[in-house]
Design an enzyme around this catalytic site. Structure first.
Site, PDB file in Angstrom:
ATOM      1  N   ASP A  48      10.816   5.684   3.933  1.00 38.43           N
ATOM      2  CA  ASP A  48       9.648   5.505   3.244  1.00 38.43           C
ATOM      3  C   ASP A  48       8.442   4.607   3.921  1.00 38.43           C
ATOM      4  O   ASP A  48       7.591   4.784   4.012  1.00 38.43           O
ATOM      5  CB  ASP A  48       9.638   5.097   1.703  1.00 38.43           C
ATOM      6  N   GLU A  81       8.910  -0.874   1.081  1.00 39.10           N
ATOM      7  CA  GLU A  81       8.458   0.541   1.547  1.00 39.10           C
ATOM      8  C   GLU A  81       7.154   1.000   0.986  1.00 39.10           C
ATOM      9  O   GLU A  81       6.813   2.077   1.404  1.00 39.10           O
ATOM     10  CB  GLU A  81       9.358   1.754   1.000  1.00 39.10           C
ATOM     11  N   HIS A 118      16.527   9.250  -6.569  1.00 37.98           N
ATOM     12  CA  HIS A 118      16.570  10.948  -5.733  1.00 37.98           C
ATOM     13  C   HIS A 118      17.954  11.578  -6.057  1.00 37.98           C
ATOM     14  O   HIS A 118      17.849  12.529  -5.626  1.00 37.98           O
ATOM     15  CB  HIS A 118      16.395  10.488  -4.207  1.00 37.98           C
TER      16      HIS A 118
END
Length: 257
Positions: free
Chosen positions: A174, A148, A44
């Site tokens: 998540d 996740e 990310h």
């Protein structure tokens, strides 16, 4: 290497944070702050591979171990990051045993794994330490599997038992999203999932970690068995600092209006 894996084996509590800017100076500052480890975020974060090399170099003189979260678990991607000198890899969004096995195999040279071999890389001091690096790969490279997805919750014991999986790391955002209870960290579905995760890790003699959405949760989750914690990150630090300072300045200026 900063002996992170040995500290995890010994059950020592470890404090880390995420780095997302991709900037070597920010990375160096955070390394000097005294964290046990940082996770450089290639999933990310804003940085690229060139930035990553400089970030790893910036951490060299600190006691902070460098983990990299890759955006995908392709063998070529993983060994490129390891060649740069990462001490461990975090794998996000894996769903089943086969994906975990493939990810872990990418960490190690044959016969233990499928990592491609290049001696003239930073990780082995450009060839000078390759023999030692090769011989100690299993003792020094840390494999972190993020928990996740709903699917991986059904095979936690099998995942934890895989040789090379050192940490089961819960991604609470998540995971809570996947469970349909986003951000509800006291919801029974989420609590059950993180309890199942830590029990699986403990049965296999592995470490369990989690990102702290709130540092007040650390004592509760430590008592549950978690030992590998991340809190905040460079973007959060910058955002918080900037907002606090502008509010302070405006409050002081308002006295003169």
């Amino acid at each position: 290497m900063k002996n992170l894996k040995q500290k995890l084996i010994e059950g020592q509590g470890q404090a880390g944070t995420f780095i997302s800017f991709g900037h070597s100076v920010i990375t160096e500052m955070i390394g000097r702050a005294g964290y046990d480890f940082v996770i450089i975020d290639m999933e990310h974060g804003a940085g690229n591979e060139k930035d990553l090399m400089h970030q790893l170099q910036a951490l060299e003189s600190s006691s902070t171990a460098a983990i990299v979260r890759v955006e995908r678990s392709m063998r070529e991607r993983v060994h490129r990051v390891l060649d740069m000198g990462a001490e461990g890899i975090m794998f996000p969004r894996l769903r089943n045993i086969e994906e975990v096995k493939q990810a872990i195999a990418s960490l190690y040279y044959p016969p233990e794994g499928v990592r491609g071999v290049a001696k003239m890389v930073r990780a082995s001091a450009y060839g000078a330490d390759f023999k030692q690096y090769y011989e100690l790969q299993k003792q020094q490279i840390t494999g972190i599997i993020q928990i996740e997805t709903v699917e991986i919750l059904d095979c936690l014991d099998q995942v934890a038992e895989i040789d090379g999986v050192d940490v089961l790391f819960v991604g609470p955002m998540d995971l809570s999203m996947a469970l349909g209870v986003f951000g509800q960290f006291d919801h029974p579905l989420f609590v059950d999932a993180i309890e199942k995760t830590v029990r699986a890790a403990q049965r296999a003699g592995k470490c369990c970690g989690i990102l702290l959405p709130d540092t007040e949760l650390l004592p509760r989750w430590y008592e549950m068995g978690y030992r590998f914690f991340t809190g905040g990150g460079d973007m959060a630090f910058m955002n918080s600092g900037a907002n606090t300072m502008v509010k302070t300045l405006r409050n002081k200026l308002s006295a003169f209006v």
